[in-house]
Motif scaffolding. Structure first.
Motif, PDB file in Angstrom:
ATOM      1  N   ASP A   5      40.288  44.136  21.780  1.00  0.00           N
ATOM      2  CA  ASP A   5      40.975  42.959  22.318  1.00  0.00           C
ATOM      3  C   ASP A   5      40.263  42.447  23.575  1.00  0.00           C
ATOM      4  OD1 ASP A   5      43.548  41.271  22.680  1.00  0.00           O
ATOM      5  OD2 ASP A   5      43.313  42.307  24.595  1.00  0.00           O
ATOM      6  N   PRO A   6      40.024  41.138  23.675  1.00  0.00           N
ATOM      7  CA  PRO A   6      39.268  40.609  24.813  1.00  0.00           C
ATOM      8  C   PRO A   6      39.915  40.877  26.176  1.00  0.00           C
ATOM      9  CG  PRO A   6      39.311  39.004  23.033  1.00  0.00           C
ATOM     10  CD  PRO A   6      40.247  40.099  22.637  1.00  0.00           C
ATOM     11  N   VAL A   7      41.242  40.715  26.279  1.00  0.00           N
ATOM     12  CA  VAL A   7      41.895  40.920  27.577  1.00  0.00           C
ATOM     13  C   VAL A   7      41.827  42.399  27.969  1.00  0.00           C
ATOM     14  CG1 VAL A   7      44.037  40.697  28.885  1.00  0.00           C
ATOM     15  CG2 VAL A   7      43.411  38.935  27.220  1.00  0.00           C
ATOM     16  N   LEU A   8      42.072  43.280  27.014  1.00  0.00           N
ATOM     17  CA  LEU A   8      42.008  44.711  27.285  1.00  0.00           C
ATOM     18  C   LEU A   8      40.615  45.113  27.774  1.00  0.00           C
ATOM     19  CD1 LEU A   8      43.118  47.634  27.133  1.00  0.00           C
ATOM     20  CD2 LEU A   8      42.451  47.654  24.716  1.00  0.00           C
ATOM     21  N   LEU A   9      39.582  44.605  27.120  1.00  0.00           N
ATOM     22  CA  LEU A   9      38.220  44.985  27.486  1.00  0.00           C
ATOM     23  C   LEU A   9      37.785  44.329  28.793  1.00  0.00           C
ATOM     24  CD1 LEU A   9      36.633  45.108  23.955  1.00  0.00           C
ATOM     25  CD2 LEU A   9      36.930  47.002  25.536  1.00  0.00           C
ATOM     26  N   ALA A  10      38.259  43.129  29.078  1.00  0.00           N
ATOM     27  CA  ALA A  10      37.966  42.521  30.377  1.00  0.00           C
ATOM     28  C   ALA A  10      38.612  43.327  31.494  1.00  0.00           C
ATOM     29  CB  ALA A  10      38.461  41.076  30.407  1.00  0.00           C
ATOM     30  N   ASP A  11      39.840  43.797  31.262  1.00  0.00           N
ATOM     31  CA  ASP A  11      40.493  44.683  32.232  1.00  0.00           C
ATOM     32  C   ASP A  11      39.641  45.931  32.475  1.00  0.00           C
ATOM     33  OD1 ASP A  11      42.727  43.038  32.537  1.00  0.00           O
ATOM     34  OD2 ASP A  11      43.970  44.172  31.126  1.00  0.00           O
ATOM     35  N   GLU A  12      39.112  46.495  31.404  1.00  0.00           N
ATOM     36  CA  GLU A  12      38.318  47.719  31.540  1.00  0.00           C
ATOM     37  C   GLU A  12      37.034  47.463  32.325  1.00  0.00           C
ATOM     38  OE1 GLU A  12      37.665  50.030  28.059  1.00  0.00           O
ATOM     39  OE2 GLU A  12      39.792  50.250  27.611  1.00  0.00           O
ATOM     40  N   ILE A  13      36.358  46.349  32.069  1.00  0.00           N
ATOM     41  CA  ILE A  13      35.137  46.048  32.818  1.00  0.00           C
ATOM     42  C   ILE A  13      35.468  45.840  34.294  1.00  0.00           C
ATOM     43  CG2 ILE A  13      33.248  44.401  33.110  1.00  0.00           C
ATOM     44  CD1 ILE A  13      33.431  43.879  30.090  1.00  0.00           C
ATOM     45  N   PHE A  14      36.564  45.144  34.564  1.00  0.00           N
ATOM     46  CA  PHE A  14      37.045  44.953  35.932  1.00  0.00           C
ATOM     47  C   PHE A  14      37.236  46.307  36.611  1.00  0.00           C
ATOM     48  CE2 PHE A  14      41.039  44.430  38.521  1.00  0.00           C
ATOM     49  CZ  PHE A  14      40.483  43.725  39.566  1.00  0.00           C
ATOM     50  N   TYR A  15      37.873  47.230  35.921  1.00  0.00           N
ATOM     51  CA  TYR A  15      38.059  48.576  36.457  1.00  0.00           C
ATOM     52  C   TYR A  15      36.732  49.341  36.540  1.00  0.00           C
ATOM     53  CZ  TYR A  15      43.235  48.758  36.203  1.00  0.00           C
ATOM     54  OH  TYR A  15      44.573  48.591  36.408  1.00  0.00           O
ATOM     55  N   PHE A  16      35.897  49.212  35.512  1.00  0.00           N
ATOM     56  CA  PHE A  16      34.636  49.956  35.451  1.00  0.00           C
ATOM     57  C   PHE A  16      33.730  49.623  36.637  1.00  0.00           C
ATOM     58  CE2 PHE A  16      34.809  51.572  30.997  1.00  0.00           C
ATOM     59  CZ  PHE A  16      34.145  52.769  31.192  1.00  0.00           C
ATOM     60  N   LYS A  17      33.655  48.367  37.014  1.00  0.00           N
ATOM     61  CA  LYS A  17      32.759  47.986  38.110  1.00  0.00           C
ATOM     62  C   LYS A  17      33.122  48.754  39.379  1.00  0.00           C
ATOM     63  CE  LYS A  17      30.957  43.400  37.020  1.00  0.00           C
ATOM     64  NZ  LYS A  17      30.808  42.017  37.513  1.00  0.00           N
ATOM     65  N   ARG A  18      34.392  48.813  39.667  1.00  0.00           N
ATOM     66  CA  ARG A  18      34.813  49.536  40.864  1.00  0.00           C
ATOM     67  C   ARG A  18      34.553  51.031  40.713  1.00  0.00           C
ATOM     68  NH1 ARG A  18      40.975  49.867  43.283  1.00  0.00           N
ATOM     69  NH2 ARG A  18      40.418  50.692  45.341  1.00  0.00           N
ATOM     70  N   MET A  19      34.868  51.560  39.550  1.00  0.00           N
ATOM     71  CA  MET A  19      34.708  52.990  39.306  1.00  0.00           C
ATOM     72  C   MET A  19      33.247  53.422  39.384  1.00  0.00           C
ATOM     73  SD  MET A  19      33.771  54.956  36.339  1.00  0.00           S
ATOM     74  CE  MET A  19      34.655  54.613  34.829  1.00  0.00           C
TER      75      MET A  19
ATOM     76  N   GLY B  88      25.385  37.228  32.508  1.00  0.00           N
ATOM     77  CA  GLY B  88      24.881  38.255  33.415  1.00  0.00           C
ATOM     78  C   GLY B  88      26.001  39.197  33.814  1.00  0.00           C
ATOM     79  N   MET B  89      25.623  40.389  34.272  1.00  0.00           N
ATOM     80  CA  MET B  89      26.627  41.376  34.668  1.00  0.00           C
ATOM     81  C   MET B  89      27.323  40.980  35.957  1.00  0.00           C
ATOM     82  SD  MET B  89      27.877  44.048  33.283  1.00  0.00           S
ATOM     83  CE  MET B  89      29.539  44.191  33.934  1.00  0.00           C
ATOM     84  N   ASP B  90      26.809  39.954  36.641  1.00  0.00           N
ATOM     85  CA  ASP B  90      27.442  39.479  37.871  1.00  0.00           C
ATOM     86  C   ASP B  90      28.597  38.534  37.599  1.00  0.00           C
ATOM     87  OD1 ASP B  90      25.677  37.601  36.838  1.00  0.00           O
ATOM     88  OD2 ASP B  90      25.014  36.862  38.791  1.00  0.00           O
ATOM     89  N   CYS B  91      28.817  38.181  36.341  1.00  0.00           N
ATOM     90  CA  CYS B  91      29.903  37.245  36.051  1.00  0.00           C
ATOM     91  C   CYS B  91      31.250  37.958  36.104  1.00  0.00           C
ATOM     92  CB  CYS B  91      29.702  36.556  34.698  1.00  0.00           C
ATOM     93  SG  CYS B  91      30.157  37.534  33.248  1.00  0.00           S
ATOM     94  N   ASN B  92      32.292  37.178  36.337  1.00  0.00           N
ATOM     95  CA  ASN B  92      33.646  37.690  36.235  1.00  0.00           C
ATOM     96  C   ASN B  92      33.905  38.000  34.759  1.00  0.00           C
ATOM     97  OD1 ASN B  92      36.544  37.656  35.732  1.00  0.00           O
ATOM     98  ND2 ASN B  92      36.802  36.739  37.764  1.00  0.00           N
ATOM     99  N   PRO B  93      34.270  39.238  34.389  1.00  0.00           N
ATOM    100  CA  PRO B  93      34.391  39.563  32.963  1.00  0.00           C
ATOM    101  C   PRO B  93      35.432  38.719  32.232  1.00  0.00           C
ATOM    102  CG  PRO B  93      35.319  41.313  34.318  1.00  0.00           C
ATOM    103  CD  PRO B  93      34.568  40.396  35.237  1.00  0.00           C
ATOM    104  N   TYR B  94      36.509  38.359  32.913  1.00  0.00           N
ATOM    105  CA  TYR B  94      37.526  37.518  32.277  1.00  0.00           C
ATOM    106  C   TYR B  94      36.946  36.144  31.942  1.00  0.00           C
ATOM    107  CZ  TYR B  94      40.730  41.020  34.197  1.00  0.00           C
ATOM    108  OH  TYR B  94      41.364  42.201  34.516  1.00  0.00           O
ATOM    109  N   LEU B  95      36.182  35.589  32.877  1.00  0.00           N
ATOM    110  CA  LEU B  95      35.634  34.250  32.667  1.00  0.00           C
ATOM    111  C   LEU B  95      34.457  34.271  31.703  1.00  0.00           C
ATOM    112  CD1 LEU B  95      35.812  32.840  36.310  1.00  0.00           C
ATOM    113  CD2 LEU B  95      37.476  32.623  34.449  1.00  0.00           C
ATOM    114  N   GLY B  96      33.641  35.323  31.749  1.00  0.00           N
ATOM    115  CA  GLY B  96      32.534  35.416  30.804  1.00  0.00           C
ATOM    116  C   GLY B  96      33.023  35.478  29.367  1.00  0.00           C
TER     117      GLY B  96
END
Length: 451
Positions: free
Chosen positions: A219-233, A354-362
């Motif tokens: 699911d796109p929202v679920l995976l965007a949440d994970e990337i958001f979390y992953f960057k910090r982690m 790019g990996m610098d994009c906001n995952p939700y917006l990308g």
């Protein structure tokens, strides 16, 4: 507190077993994908249903300045943030026992705030649902581990590995190169397990200290949440071992950039059938139209895939980044690649973000372009079978050009909303204006005495 604990995902409850929860971080992603919010004692979190943040957080630039809009109230009215308990996950690097919870963002009338990036992605997914479709994505995350850099005037250096030597470039897929940073990788695996995230694979990329993490499709929202979390982690895992993790698109000169490639497929919501494949397994018109939509609208969406001036340093030939919108089967030089797969897994890989994009917006922008192709039945160009790096670039090469193209694409505005478009353009033009006032070392070296 018992009531909200019962609403947590199994992985969060399992992690809390035998532990006393001390703190809850109530967070949202801003326009840049930076975590904003409040941390509070768990006992206080248990007693409240929501909290407030000013809507001006979506007007803040990456440098900390504030963009202005004509209709923006000077009072900075509050938004209402309510916890999405399905997103609750551990913050396993903290000294105390902490949970992170992403919050839904509504205005005071209960309507989703249109400029919130997570809401933008939810809107695009809902537009697919209106057509009886479910988008499926599989993102890839590339990043660099680098030596600590406390002076922006110094060039970024690769990190020291266990051998005592700096990481070397051109070691793609090397297991020895991955082992060189085994301590950081081990923490990433441990943190991911504690947070309930599934890593599909970790590999060494072509740059010095460059790593790629693949996530499973879903699911796109679920995976965007994970990337958001992953960057910090990932940053926290690197800090533990005296290195930085950076998601800059191009942190080191003469090294490949870091991408967030996105694999897309679309299934029928009722049957689960991949709509890109005919019953006999062949490609169909929907497959072609999705590619056509990407080709027509991606130039405008590049402003969301490449949101900073540094992003455009990645789009150079022969550095594993696309420079045009050609599509081809199993061709990594094209901007749009069709990987080898069976009919049920037929998909299109967008290699521009790019990996610098906001995952939700990308993810939202890429899915929006494909959706426009399905709606408008846009035919793609013929398949490109040669080396695409030899062709002329047909994507914007500067942030200013990309913002102009985004401003012109009314069909894309309709999907992401005019309010989001207006806000995004205001923030990014202010950032670009700030950059254009900076005189670089290159200019001082080559122009000061020579022109």
């Amino acid at each position: 507190m018992t009531d909200f604990i019962s609403q947590l995902p199994d992985t969060a409850r399992d992690w809390l077993k035998g532990r006393r929860l001390d703190e809850v971080e109530c967070i949202v992603g801003d326009l840049a994908g930076v975590a904003r919010g409040k941390a509070m004692p768990a006992s206080k979190f248990a007693k409240q249903s929501h909290f407030y943040l000013p809507n001006s957080i979506f007007l803040q630039t990456i440098t900390g300045d504030w963009a202005s809009l004509e209709d923006q109230p000077f009072t900075e009215p509050d938004m209402v943030l309510t916890p999405d308990f399905s997103t609750a996950t551990a913050a396993p690097w903290t000294a105390d026992v902490s949970l992170q919870v992403i919050h839904d963002i509504n205005d005071q009338q209960g309507q989703p705030v249109p400029v919130a990036p997570r809401n933008v992605l939810k809107r695009i997914v809902a537009l697919y649902a209106e057509m009886g479709l479910t988008p499926v994505v599989a993102p890839e995350m590339e990043f660099y581990l680098v030596a600590p850099n406390v002076d922006p005037g110094h060039e970024i250096q690769p990190p020291m590995g266990r051998t005592g030597r700096r990481a070397a470039a051109r070691q793609a897929y090397s297991m020895a190169a991955i082992d060189d940073f085994g301590a950081v990788i081990d923490d990433i695996y441990d943190f991911a397990e504690a947070q309930g995230f599934e890593i599909d694979g970790i590999l060494q990329e072509g740059g010095a200290g460059q790593i790629e993490i693949n996530l499973r499709h879903g699911d796109p929202v679920l995976l965007a949440d994970e990337i958001f979390y992953f960057k910090r982690m990932i940053r926290e895992a690197a800090f533990r071992h005296e290195s930085y993790a950076t998601f800059m698109a191009k942190p080191i000169q003469d090294e490949p950039g870091s991408a967030m490639h996105i694999h897309h497929s679309v299934v029928d919501a009722k049957t689960g059938r991949n709509i890109f494949s005919n019953p006999d397994g062949s490609e169909n018109e929907s497959f072609a139209h999705f590619i056509g939509g990407l080709q027509r609208h991606l130039p405008a969406a590049v402003a969301l895939f490449a949101p900073y001036v540094n992003s455009y340093r990645r789009y150079v030939p022969d550095y594993a980044a696309p420079i045009n919108l050609s599509w081809g089967r199993d061709n990594r030089t094209t901007g749009l690649r069709v990987p080898i797969s069976g009919p049920e897994a037929r998909r299109i890989e967008n290699r521009l973000p790019g990996m610098d994009c906001n995952p939700y917006l990308g993810l939202a922008a890429s899915l929006a372009c494909g959706l426009l192709g399905l709606r408008e039945k846009i035919d793609p160009s013929p398949e490109f079978t040669a080396e695409a790096y030899t062709q002329e670039a047909d994507i914007p090469t500067t942030l200013g050009e990309a913002l102009d193209l985004f401003e012109e694409d009314k069909a894309l505005h309709e999907l992401v909303t005019e309010k989001f478009t207006e806000t995004y353009l205001a923030v990014k033009r202010l950032e670009y204006k700030g950059f254009m006032q900076v005189i670089s070392p290159w200019e001082r070296e080559h122009l000061l005495l020579n022109v």
